[in-house]
Design an enzyme around this catalytic site. Structure first.
Site, PDB file in Angstrom:
ATOM      1  N   ASP A  39      -1.195  -0.864   4.933  1.00 44.23           N
ATOM      2  CA  ASP A  39      -0.942  -2.286   4.704  1.00 44.23           C
ATOM      3  C   ASP A  39       0.405  -2.443   3.997  1.00 44.23           C
ATOM      4  OD1 ASP A  39      -1.405  -5.006   4.579  1.00 44.23           O
ATOM      5  OD2 ASP A  39      -2.843  -4.890   2.924  1.00 44.23           O
ATOM      6  N   GLU A  84       5.997  -3.755   5.450  1.00 43.80           N
ATOM      7  CA  GLU A  84       7.147  -4.438   6.063  1.00 43.80           C
ATOM      8  C   GLU A  84       8.507  -3.967   5.512  1.00 43.80           C
ATOM      9  OE1 GLU A  84       3.609  -6.212   6.974  1.00 43.80           O
ATOM     10  OE2 GLU A  84       4.376  -6.108   4.944  1.00 43.80           O
ATOM     11  N   ASP A 111      -3.098 -11.910   7.206  1.00 47.62           N
ATOM     12  CA  ASP A 111      -3.808 -12.758   6.248  1.00 47.62           C
ATOM     13  C   ASP A 111      -3.892 -14.192   6.758  1.00 47.62           C
ATOM     14  OD1 ASP A 111      -3.908 -10.495   4.736  1.00 47.62           O
ATOM     15  OD2 ASP A 111      -2.383 -11.122   3.297  1.00 47.62           O
TER      16      ASP A 111
END
Length: 818
Positions: free
Chosen positions: A368, A371, A486
């Site tokens: 997770d 980025e 999300d």
């Protein structure tokens, strides 16, 4: 430079002759280099290139028809001229446009939440830059950068265009043009001629990598929550799913299990190792699985944290311009970031995975915030020694010098507010091991971590790896599954998720799903019921929610429990079909869940369908995503479609129907001409695999003299690293049915490497044929009568049960009508 790499792939490459420029590394996306000698094509090329010099422009043409698919030559005159500039090629700015027909339709161009639906909308800009921002925000750059689009023209003839460039870019879609504005790198275009949409994805994934094979259990249901505070709670959730009779294959833990939010650690008070290990062992004993989350930010504030100290010793972290590890902040507080472009980082990462797996034998990893995410913004940050783990406000002391890399001359619409490129991520001046700037490699971080994690899991578990990545690039599907991020508990977010899942599949990342019931906010019983009716049929089906709202487990709500049992019950029956689509994706690149236009490309009405989806080419899901709705307006392509729950039929000319959809109904239909392999539903995929097979054969409701159907089934052990067809390891069965409505019918199978299916003892015990309106007089199995078989015929349905035909051997069923 332009060249035909194969008959179905053409490359146009534009760079600076005076000096080298950044390109996507070969280590991440292997492909022929510019100076490599290619073998002569064995087939006639389908595309050709022409160009002009003053002004410079090139055109790509389909040879068979002369259609121009891409044309960067500025028009001599007309309305386009003020908006359509000649090629601009500077150090930090490249601009190139292509002309488009007015009637064309485009899909793709990166990951974003799209209220406008699936097809791209004229007049909009699409920003491609991997960004940690919640998926509930629409029309801005999100977790994935996919500079690839599929264009569909008249009669469904399609082609694809990939700009292989990892730098930030803005793509503007005008009335009759498409303009790329890119802030670095090269123009490395690849063109794929199709001509069908599925052909385009096949050709595209031949270049960027075929989608990774997924383990069988990954297609079952997954449960997760950020907020499972201790192992007792997690155990209770698993037990309650079983008590409620809701299928559950995989239990997940977010960062709650960790000590001080540090990767590869556990909190001994809340997740004591002995009890935690016993829980995971119990899951495995029940044929269930366990997945853990790790973030790329490695805590740097603790002297006792060995993962960090080993990384320092091996010198594998991103660096500042001064050569120090670049400092950021995420959940543990101060962190450094592994440089996954460094080959040594994979060795270090694999060792950390091994050491932790020795303690807790997890089955998959969830990577997770890659980025990468950073709670701070700055080219250089320092830390005063105070540790505030879990704090999202930046408390490091950071300098933001607004370098030409963090604030380049052309600003893409980052965050939807023209933020600097380094906003809430690593600085663009951070350096990788070989001197590469984060400015160039930023959007590759998630892909690089996926490659390293896949290698680590394969090495450590010696089984087919399962991993889930938030950040992705065009080649990510070859390594990882993906989820849409999300989201929020709203009906709009159900609709967004349908579009996002299909968009991901078209980008070569087919193992995808959304957080069912929404990550943020509380979902009502009705909303969550509708969401599982939709999300059950996505390839990756997982409920996941935030600690900031009350628990949302399905068994807590009466309607949701009923909907989950019904929808997942059908999904589990269809696991053989999904797993065969997994094989198809791995060998051909096809999306497992796909838009209607991919299966019905000559039907122009399908281009406007955004909120229904196909599983494969044959199963149509028409979800409800409107509050208090008791029906849904659905477009039904031409043919006969049968409801998968009650076998009622719709005969369509290619038109809209109002389908009844009270709260406990999800409309799932199967199209004529398919043969769908199914098994019996169970609470785990392992239990499903032990049940007999049913063949569902829907036939057209028509006056034609004869009709046919076909399908196939791929089976292996579901965990072998290589998903290949080989003796003793896997079985491929092809089914054919031919029905003469005046006399007789035949069902045949052809088996390749049937020894594996024979070893497993699999049988076809039931055949259900839909669309027959004549009474059966007799039937044979392999030319012999079988008195044990039970025959049930009513309402155009013929059911043969008790067949007990070995799946691993060719068979033939014949019958005759009265």
């Amino acid at each position: 430079m332009c060249r035909i790499e194969k008959s179905t792939q053409l490359q146009v490459y534009i760079s600076d002759a005076a000096k080298p420029r950044w390109e996507v590394p070969q280590s991440m996306l292997p492909r022929p280099t510019i100076d490599s000698k290619l073998p002569s094509p064995t087939e006639t090329p389908l595309l050709a290139v022409t160009y002009t010099t003053k002004p410079f422009g090139f055109a790509v043409t389909r040879i068979s028809t002369g259609d121009v698919l891409f044309n960067s030559t500025p028009p001599a005159s007309g309305d386009l001229e003020p908006l359509f500039n000649p090629l601009v090629f500077k150090d930090q700015y490249i601009e190139l446009s292509t002309q488009l027909p007015k009637s064309t339709t485009l899909f793709g161009l990166g990951e974003s939440t799209r209220p406008d639906g699936l097809k791209l909308k004229k007049g909009k800009n699409y920003t491609l830059w991997t960004t940690d921002i919640a998926a509930l925000f629409a029309d801005i750059d999100l977790y994935g950068a996919w500079p690839f689009y599929i264009e569909v023209r008249d009669a469904g003839v399609s082609h694809g265009v990939l700009l292989l460039n990892s730098n930030g870019m803005e793509v503007s879609y005008g009335e009759e043009f498409l303009t790329y504005r890119v802030i670095g790198g090269v123009l490395d275009f690849y063109f794929f001629p199709g001509p069908s949409p599925l052909d385009v994805v096949d050709q595209y994934t031949q270049l960027v990598g075929r989608p990774a094979a997924q383990p069988y259990w990954a297609f079952g249901f997954h449960q997760c929550r950020w907020g499972y505070k201790n192992v007792t709670i997690v155990k209770t959730v698993v037990e309650n799913f079983k008590k409620a009779g809701i299928p559950l294959d995989t239990m997940w833990n977010d960062i709650d299990y960790s000590d001080r939010y540090l990767d590869f650690t556990h909190d001994e008070e809340r997740f004591p190792l002995k009890e935690w290990r016993a829980f995971v062992d119990e899951l495995h004993a029940n044929d269930q699985h366990y997945v853990i989350l790790v973030d790329p930010g490695i805590g740097s504030a603790y002297n006792d944290y060995k993962t960090y100290s080993r990384g320092l010793e091996q010198d594998i972290f991103l660096k500042t311009e001064n050569g120090e590890p670049y400092l950021g902040q995420v959940w543990p507080g101060p962190v450094v970031y592994p440089d996954f472009l460094n080959p040594n980082a994979t060795l270090w990462w694999t060792n950390e995975v091994q050491l932790f797996h020795d303690q807790i034998p997890f089955d998959g990893m969830w990577i997770d915030m890659n980025e990468v995410s950073n709670f701070c913004t700055g080219t250089y940050c320092t830390w005063n020694g105070t540790i505030l783990g879990g704090v999202t406000e930046c408390y490091l002391q950071c300098t933001d010098t607004h370098t030409k890399y963090d604030d380049p001359p052309f600003k893409i619409n980052h965050f939807g507010t023209l933020e600097s490129l380094g906003h809430l991520t690593a600085s663009m001046t951070a350096k990788h091991f070989d001197g590469t700037l984060e400015y160039d490699a930023h959007s590759l971080y998630g892909l690089a971590e996926s490659i390293a994690t896949k290698k680590a899991l394969t090495t450590v578990r010696k089984k087919r790896p399962f991993l889930l990545s938030r950040s992705t690039f065009v080649a990510s599907g070859a390594h990882t599954a993906h989820w849409t991020g999300d989201n929020k508990a709203t009906y709009n977010d159900i609709a967004y998720s349908i579009v996002s899942v299909m968009n991901s599949g078209m980008a070569g990342i087919p193992m995808v799903g959304a957080d069912i019931c929404g990550f943020y906010d509380m979902a009502s019983d009705d909303l969550c019921s509708r969401w599982i009716q939709t999300g059950a049929f996505h390839p990756f089906s997982r409920a996941h929610s935030s600690r900031d709202n009350a628990p949302k487990e399905f068994y807590l709500f009466k309607k949701v429990t009923a909907s989950a049992k019904k929808a997942l019950g059908l999904k589990y029956q269809l696991l053989p079909y999904y797993y065969t689509l997994n094989w198809e994706a791995h060998t051909k690149g096809y999306p497992m869940v796909r838009p209607l236009f991919m299966a019905f490309p000559t039907d122009p009405k399908t281009l406007d369908v955004s909120y229904q989806f196909l599983v494969g080419n044959h199963i149509l899901v028409s979800p409800v995503f409107t509050e208090n709705a008791t029906s849904v307006e659905a477009y039904i392509p031409k043919g006969t479609w049968y409801n998968m729950f009650d076998f009622s039929q719709i005969v369509s000319k290619g038109e809209k129907f109002t389908l009844q959809a009270p709260w406990d109904v999800i409309n799932v239909h199967v199209h004529e001409g398919a043969i769908i392999p199914m098994q019996e539903s169970a609470l785990t995929s392992a239990a499903v695999r032990k049940t007999p097979f049913t063949l569902l054969i829907p036939l057209p409701n028509s006056d034609s003299v004869s009709s046919s159907a076909s399908g196939y089934l791929f089976l292996d052990d579901g965990e072998e690293i290589d998903m290949t067809l080989s003796a003793g390891q896997s079985t491929l069965v092809t089914f054919e049915a031919l029905v003469d409505r005046r006399k007789n019918g035949t069902i045949t199978s052809h088996v390749e490497h049937g020894e594996y299916a024979m070893k497993e003892g699999w049988i076809v015990d039931r055949v259900v044929i839909l669309g027959l309106d004549s009474a059966l007089s007799f039937f044979h199995v392999n030319q012999k009568a079988n008195a044990r078989v039970k025959v049930l015929q009513n309402d155009q349905k013929l059911e043969l049960s008790g067949l007990r035909i070995p799946l691993g051997e060719d068979f033939q069923i014949d019958w005759t009508y009265e």
